[in-house]
Design a protein around this motif. Sequence first.
Motif, PDB file in Angstrom:
ATOM      1  N   THR A  19       1.028  -1.591  -0.418  1.00 24.62           N
ATOM      2  CA  THR A  19      -0.327   0.057   0.044  1.00 24.62           C
ATOM      3  C   THR A  19       0.988   0.989  -0.110  1.00 24.62           C
ATOM      4  O   THR A  19       1.477   1.200   0.677  1.00 24.62           O
ATOM      5  CB  THR A  19      -1.232   0.087   1.296  1.00 24.62           C
ATOM      6  OG1 THR A  19      -0.259  -0.315   2.429  1.00 24.62           O
ATOM      7  CG2 THR A  19      -1.911  -0.931   0.948  1.00 24.62           C
ATOM      8  N   THR A  20       0.804   2.301  -1.002  1.00 26.55           N
ATOM      9  CA  THR A  20       1.362   3.042  -1.094  1.00 26.55           C
ATOM     10  C   THR A  20       0.868   4.643  -1.015  1.00 26.55           C
ATOM     11  O   THR A  20      -0.500   4.517  -1.225  1.00 26.55           O
ATOM     12  CB  THR A  20       2.241   2.976  -2.269  1.00 26.55           C
ATOM     13  OG1 THR A  20       1.313   2.903  -3.324  1.00 26.55           O
ATOM     14  CG2 THR A  20       3.033   2.325  -2.502  1.00 26.55           C
ATOM     15  N   GLU A  29      12.215   9.285  -5.983  1.00 26.02           N
ATOM     16  CA  GLU A  29      11.389   8.772  -4.592  1.00 26.02           C
ATOM     17  C   GLU A  29      10.283   8.708  -4.280  1.00 26.02           C
ATOM     18  O   GLU A  29       9.673  10.356  -3.690  1.00 26.02           O
ATOM     19  CB  GLU A  29      12.681   8.202  -3.825  1.00 26.02           C
ATOM     20  CG  GLU A  29      13.728   7.659  -3.800  1.00 26.02           C
ATOM     21  CD  GLU A  29      14.872   7.512  -2.829  1.00 26.02           C
ATOM     22  OE1 GLU A  29      14.779   7.876  -1.451  1.00 26.02           O
ATOM     23  OE2 GLU A  29      15.758   6.733  -2.657  1.00 26.02           O
ATOM     24  N   ASN A  30       9.685   8.142  -4.221  1.00 19.90           N
ATOM     25  CA  ASN A  30       7.999   7.377  -3.220  1.00 19.90           C
ATOM     26  C   ASN A  30       8.493   7.341  -2.000  1.00 19.90           C
ATOM     27  O   ASN A  30       9.363   7.437  -1.407  1.00 19.90           O
ATOM     28  CB  ASN A  30       7.617   6.361  -3.638  1.00 19.90           C
ATOM     29  CG  ASN A  30       6.247   6.133  -3.104  1.00 19.90           C
ATOM     30  OD1 ASN A  30       5.787   5.465  -2.604  1.00 19.90           O
ATOM     31  ND2 ASN A  30       5.425   6.911  -3.197  1.00 19.90           N
ATOM     32  N   VAL A  31       7.557   8.556  -1.380  1.00 23.97           N
ATOM     33  CA  VAL A  31       7.925   8.226  -0.051  1.00 23.97           C
ATOM     34  C   VAL A  31       7.173   6.933   0.862  1.00 23.97           C
ATOM     35  O   VAL A  31       5.631   6.704   0.670  1.00 23.97           O
ATOM     36  CB  VAL A  31       7.141   9.400   0.443  1.00 23.97           C
ATOM     37  CG1 VAL A  31       7.097   9.288   2.532  1.00 23.97           C
ATOM     38  CG2 VAL A  31       7.552  10.858   0.656  1.00 23.97           C
ATOM     39  N   MET A  32       8.288   5.783   1.578  1.00 29.32           N
ATOM     40  CA  MET A  32       8.068   4.778   1.922  1.00 29.32           C
ATOM     41  C   MET A  32       7.990   5.394   3.626  1.00 29.32           C
ATOM     42  O   MET A  32       9.237   3.963   3.965  1.00 29.32           O
ATOM     43  CB  MET A  32       8.594   3.988   0.658  1.00 29.32           C
ATOM     44  CG  MET A  32       7.974   3.978  -0.447  1.00 29.32           C
ATOM     45  SD  MET A  32       8.725   2.653  -1.387  1.00 29.32           S
ATOM     46  CE  MET A  32       7.619   1.392  -1.618  1.00 29.32           C
ATOM     47  N   PHE A  75      -0.090  -0.428  -4.524  1.00 27.36           N
ATOM     48  CA  PHE A  75      -1.444  -0.524  -3.965  1.00 27.36           C
ATOM     49  C   PHE A  75      -1.919   1.217  -3.651  1.00 27.36           C
ATOM     50  O   PHE A  75      -2.123   1.349  -2.260  1.00 27.36           O
ATOM     51  CB  PHE A  75      -2.091  -1.556  -3.418  1.00 27.36           C
ATOM     52  CG  PHE A  75      -3.693  -2.218  -3.496  1.00 27.36           C
ATOM     53  CD1 PHE A  75      -4.350  -3.005  -4.351  1.00 27.36           C
ATOM     54  CD2 PHE A  75      -4.276  -1.294  -2.280  1.00 27.36           C
ATOM     55  CE1 PHE A  75      -4.976  -2.811  -4.640  1.00 27.36           C
ATOM     56  CE2 PHE A  75      -5.228  -1.544  -2.915  1.00 27.36           C
ATOM     57  CZ  PHE A  75      -6.462  -2.573  -3.601  1.00 27.36           C
ATOM     58  N   PRO A  76      -1.902   2.183  -4.202  1.00 22.69           N
ATOM     59  CA  PRO A  76      -2.942   3.471  -4.052  1.00 22.69           C
ATOM     60  C   PRO A  76      -3.638   3.246  -3.226  1.00 22.69           C
ATOM     61  O   PRO A  76      -4.363   3.458  -3.459  1.00 22.69           O
ATOM     62  CB  PRO A  76      -2.336   3.950  -5.320  1.00 22.69           C
ATOM     63  CG  PRO A  76      -1.510   3.152  -6.324  1.00 22.69           C
ATOM     64  CD  PRO A  76      -2.070   2.016  -6.593  1.00 22.69           C
ATOM     65  N   VAL A  77      -3.152   3.512  -1.836  1.00 24.37           N
ATOM     66  CA  VAL A  77      -4.725   4.022  -0.974  1.00 24.37           C
ATOM     67  C   VAL A  77      -4.613   5.597  -0.698  1.00 24.37           C
ATOM     68  O   VAL A  77      -5.435   6.253   0.000  1.00 24.37           O
ATOM     69  CB  VAL A  77      -4.462   3.271   0.139  1.00 24.37           C
ATOM     70  CG1 VAL A  77      -4.163   1.903   0.024  1.00 24.37           C
ATOM     71  CG2 VAL A  77      -3.299   3.687   1.395  1.00 24.37           C
ATOM     72  N   LYS A  78      -3.035   6.723  -0.820  1.00 23.63           N
ATOM     73  CA  LYS A  78      -3.281   8.091  -0.298  1.00 23.63           C
ATOM     74  C   LYS A  78      -3.317   8.450  -1.453  1.00 23.63           C
ATOM     75  O   LYS A  78      -2.605   8.048  -2.772  1.00 23.63           O
ATOM     76  CB  LYS A  78      -2.398   7.883   0.541  1.00 23.63           C
ATOM     77  CG  LYS A  78      -2.792   7.447   1.717  1.00 23.63           C
ATOM     78  CD  LYS A  78      -1.610   7.512   2.996  1.00 23.63           C
ATOM     79  CE  LYS A  78      -1.998   7.455   4.357  1.00 23.63           C
ATOM     80  NZ  LYS A  78      -0.886   7.821   5.131  1.00 23.63           N
TER      81      LYS A  78
END
Length: 171
Positions: A19-20, A29-32, A75-78
């Motif tokens: 979930t991302t 970079e994506n914030v993880m 799996f984007p949630v935000k």
Amino acid sequence: MIEITGDLFKQKADVLCITTNGYVKANGENVMGMGCAKRAAEINKTVPLLLGKAIKLHGNRVNHIITEKVALYSFPVKPITAICLPDKSNIVGYMKSKVRAGESVMGWACKADIGQILKSAKEIVELANEHGWKKVVIPRPGCGAGELDWNQLAPQLEKILDDRFYLITFK
């Protein structure tokens, strides 16, 4: 959909989803920073940059990140960003004191969005149909750092996800 418990990264499956959020930093970079996304970034240091590139190229949608032993998909949630509501109800608890109503907020600081989750669920079903996947494991979307209630979300996901999709709770 089938509910299971265990460690996402120890599951045997065609695809593991993390979930991302959709926010990409200036370095690409994506914030993880939390949950399974953080763990994926710790396991493979290239994941944040690979996902950041995929989001820039294809948008905040279900994206293939990497395939090693198993395929890893977002799996984007935000959202990418959002406007803070007057009551701050769309902001995660620990960030509410740091933002003002009407201010643009980075997606990682937002609560998970049910509309985004349902969109991601439909996208992963389409991909499973296209690729013939028999087992896809997804953490309960939006119910950790996204601060959603699983009991409200599950009935909506059950209408979309069939028995190829395993929703995992970490234990």
